[in-house]
Design a protein around this motif. Sequence first.
Motif, mmCIF file in Angstrom:
data_model
loop_
_atom_site.group_PDB
_atom_site.id
_atom_site.type_symbol
_atom_site.label_atom_id
_atom_site.label_comp_id
_atom_site.label_asym_id
_atom_site.label_seq_id
_atom_site.Cartn_x
_atom_site.Cartn_y
_atom_site.Cartn_z
ATOM 1 N N GLY A 41 6.981 -5.994 6.208
ATOM 2 C CA GLY A 41 6.166 -4.862 5.772
ATOM 3 C C GLY A 41 6.058 -4.799 4.261
ATOM 4 O O GLY A 41 4.975 -4.548 3.702
ATOM 5 N N LEU A 42 7.157 -5.022 3.557
ATOM 6 C CA LEU A 42 7.109 -5.044 2.086
ATOM 7 C C LEU A 42 6.251 -6.207 1.597
ATOM 8 O O LEU A 42 5.505 -6.076 0.624
ATOM 9 N N ALA A 43 6.357 -7.348 2.270
ATOM 10 C CA ALA A 43 5.550 -8.497 1.858
ATOM 11 C C ALA A 43 4.060 -8.207 2.052
ATOM 12 O O ALA A 43 3.211 -8.655 1.268
ATOM 13 N N THR A 44 3.711 -7.435 3.072
ATOM 14 C CA THR A 44 2.307 -7.105 3.329
ATOM 15 C C THR A 44 1.709 -6.285 2.196
ATOM 16 O O THR A 44 0.588 -6.539 1.740
ATOM 17 N N ILE A 45 2.450 -5.296 1.705
ATOM 18 C CA ILE A 45 1.905 -4.463 0.617
ATOM 19 C C ILE A 45 1.724 -5.282 -0.653
ATOM 20 O O ILE A 45 0.747 -5.127 -1.391
ATOM 21 N N HIS A 46 2.619 -6.205 -0.912
ATOM 22 C CA HIS A 46 2.473 -7.047 -2.111
ATOM 23 C C HIS A 46 1.319 -8.030 -1.942
ATOM 24 O O HIS A 46 0.644 -8.362 -2.928
ATOM 25 N N ARG A 47 1.077 -8.489 -0.701
ATOM 26 C CA ARG A 47 -0.074 -9.341 -0.481
ATOM 27 C C ARG A 47 -1.374 -8.561 -0.695
ATOM 28 O O ARG A 47 -2.347 -9.070 -1.260
ATOM 29 N N SER A 48 -1.414 -7.281 -0.280
ATOM 30 C CA SER A 48 -2.608 -6.455 -0.513
ATOM 31 C C SER A 48 -2.846 -6.234 -1.995
ATOM 32 O O SER A 48 -3.978 -6.299 -2.477
ATOM 33 N N LEU A 49 -1.772 -5.979 -2.764
ATOM 34 C CA LEU A 49 -1.921 -5.787 -4.197
ATOM 35 C C LEU A 49 -2.359 -7.065 -4.893
ATOM 36 O O LEU A 49 -3.058 -7.039 -5.914
ATOM 37 N N ASN A 50 -1.973 -8.186 -4.353
ATOM 38 C CA ASN A 50 -2.337 -9.455 -4.981
ATOM 39 C C ASN A 50 -3.802 -9.803 -4.738
ATOM 40 O O ASN A 50 -4.460 -10.391 -5.588
ATOM 41 N N THR A 51 -4.331 -9.420 -3.550
ATOM 42 C CA THR A 51 -5.713 -9.794 -3.212
ATOM 43 C C THR A 51 -6.733 -8.704 -3.546
ATOM 44 O O THR A 51 -7.928 -8.941 -3.503
ATOM 45 N N ASN A 52 -6.250 -7.507 -3.868
ATOM 46 C CA ASN A 52 -7.166 -6.392 -4.162
ATOM 47 C C ASN A 52 -7.694 -6.538 -5.592
ATOM 48 O O ASN A 52 -6.919 -6.708 -6.535
ATOM 49 N N PRO A 53 -9.036 -6.424 -5.813
ATOM 50 C CA PRO A 53 -9.564 -6.495 -7.182
ATOM 51 C C PRO A 53 -9.009 -5.391 -8.072
ATOM 52 O O PRO A 53 -8.785 -5.611 -9.253
ATOM 53 N N ASP A 54 -8.795 -4.226 -7.513
ATOM 54 C CA ASP A 54 -8.194 -3.129 -8.275
ATOM 55 C C ASP A 54 -6.713 -3.110 -7.957
ATOM 56 O O ASP A 54 -6.289 -2.601 -6.915
ATOM 57 N N ILE A 55 -5.909 -3.661 -8.850
ATOM 58 C CA ILE A 55 -4.480 -3.843 -8.565
ATOM 59 C C ILE A 55 -3.709 -2.541 -8.676
ATOM 60 O O ILE A 55 -2.508 -2.511 -8.416
ATOM 61 N N THR A 56 -4.355 -1.463 -9.084
ATOM 62 C CA THR A 56 -3.648 -0.192 -9.206
ATOM 63 C C THR A 56 -3.672 0.601 -7.911
ATOM 64 O O THR A 56 -2.895 1.550 -7.762
ATOM 65 N N THR A 57 -4.558 0.270 -6.975
ATOM 66 C CA THR A 57 -4.642 0.993 -5.714
ATOM 67 C C THR A 57 -4.735 0.007 -4.558
ATOM 68 O O THR A 57 -5.031 -1.178 -4.752
ATOM 69 N N VAL A 58 -4.483 0.519 -3.361
ATOM 70 C CA VAL A 58 -4.628 -0.275 -2.144
ATOM 71 C C VAL A 58 -5.518 0.500 -1.179
ATOM 72 O O VAL A 58 -5.552 1.738 -1.198
ATOM 73 N N ASP A 59 -6.221 -0.216 -0.337
ATOM 74 C CA ASP A 59 -7.087 0.408 0.651
ATOM 75 C C ASP A 59 -6.262 0.703 1.906
ATOM 76 O O ASP A 59 -5.604 -0.183 2.465
ATOM 77 N N SER A 60 -6.281 1.959 2.334
ATOM 78 C CA SER A 60 -5.440 2.368 3.463
ATOM 79 C C SER A 60 -5.805 1.617 4.737
ATOM 80 O O SER A 60 -4.921 1.223 5.507
ATOM 81 N N ARG A 61 -7.098 1.390 4.980
ATOM 82 C CA ARG A 61 -7.502 0.717 6.217
ATOM 83 C C ARG A 61 -7.028 -0.728 6.239
ATOM 84 O O ARG A 61 -6.455 -1.198 7.241
#
Length: 571
Positions: A394-414
């Motif tokens: 689960g922790l690895a998933t959030i870091h993968r989302s932050l790495n692939t998200n263009p806006d590294i300050t937020t994550v998309d809930s969906r």
Amino acid sequence: MTFALLPLGLIALYQTNAVVDEATRLSHASLLDQTERAASRERELLQRAGGATEGVAAAILPVLDDRRACSSLLQAFTEGPNPFTFAAFITPDGRMICASDGKARDVSERWMYLKARQTAQLSFALGRDLLGEGGSFLLATSPVQRDGILLGYVSIAIPHKVSAAGSGNNWSDRGIQYVTVDGQGEILSSSVPEQEAAQVLPVSVPRRDLLTFTGETFFEDDRSGNERFFAVSEILPGQVSVVGSWPVENAMTAARNPASLMTIAFPVLMWLAGISVAILGLQQMVIRHLSALRRAMRRYALGEREDPRLELYNPPREFEEAEQSFNRMVAILSEAERRRELDLEEKTILLREVHHRVKNNLQLVASIMNMQGRTAQTPEARRMLSQLQRRVRGLATIHRSLNTNPDITTVDSRDLIQELISEIGSMNAGTGQEIVIETNLAPVPLSQDQGVTLSMLVSEAMTNAVKYLGVPDGGRPRIDVCLRETAPDWLELEITNTKGQPLAAEDEVLQGTGIGARLMMAFAAQLDGIASTGETETAYTYRLGFPVAVGAEPPAAKDKEQDHDAEEPAA
């Protein structure tokens, strides 16, 4: 030079305007005087009538008790050298007990009597059919008093045709019309036929208010819709005024004279011409350079960097220095922006690299736990390693989302919850039964802290849902995950699993450690959320409402079909 001449121009304008105002005042006074002269016959007649009523009131006192003598006195009065054709004495209750024609009458309902009684002083009124001859009379009525006690009223009559014909015809060739009006707004006489008298009055002024305009002149439409010039003059102070009117073309004053307007306009036009020359010079010397500087500053402020330099055409020395300063400032700011963008790009790359390395390390730890779990000797050890592995993933998933998200300050809930479900969805209770997972997720941007906390909570809640998942009669095991926005900046997470034949082994259900429940409570507290659970005959439900922004309020409480209890979720 223009501003130097401004005081002289203002003085000339003031003096010219004063002369024009004085000419206008004299012209209006002349028209007002003509109105008074046009109604001179009317004034004389009304004043004479007023004096006559007072004289008759004094003479009638000794003979009031003798009706025959009273009537003889009034008859002698009307037969004398005067224009009065009728005279009568009226008692306070409205009975005409003696008259010049010897006939008694009841005038208690007549307007002339009601008006005299209301005013308690000399009054004028029109009397129609008073003598039974179908004629119209102008009646002057005065109270008769003895020692302050009202004994009645004396009324004398003038044929209305005599009053109307007195002086109006002398002015008809010039288009002048006049109407006499008393304080109650009654038209007493006019230079036009009686039925047309009301149409020559100003439309915007009530008739009873015309006395307040005494001594004034003004342009106004009459009641027929024609613009005319009006002048109001007093005939009897506080009682009767005359309203004269002229056609506009015959009453043009200095204020409407084109020559006078040109006299006022000439210095204004000269000054405006000077101002125009000054503005033209100001435009060429100053304004166009300021406009160019303003446009360049606006383009640069809006982010246009293709050609930010400022180029002025034949500028004065001061603007040439401003041009050089602006271009130097643009060069310095552009270089600073370029360096800042490079620094920001480097920091972004480094931050993505950090998230990427953390994700790889966590996945490595999860793989080691998986290897260790396969060699574990007891089910309890395998279950504990599996739970730890799930939480690390689960922790690895959030870091993968932050790495692939263009806006590294937020994550998309969906996207975040969908990845977590993909990770956890493959879990089952060891029976090989396929689990149906349905999602309805709102795409809401979350901060990094909220994303990490929410991912851990969803991981624990999904594990709990899979653990207690059951196969309903005639159906398949199912988990519904919903994330919706129930109020502005307020989200609600809902995870529902079916009940029925358990998929998990009985010993795994009954031998929980409670760590998952405590973690879910802690994660809900970190999100400032409100958690609840519910159970029906066919499903278990876990709900969590939490704010996305500081200060957000939860939605109003609603009546729901499911009952919620206050117990914490089991682990």
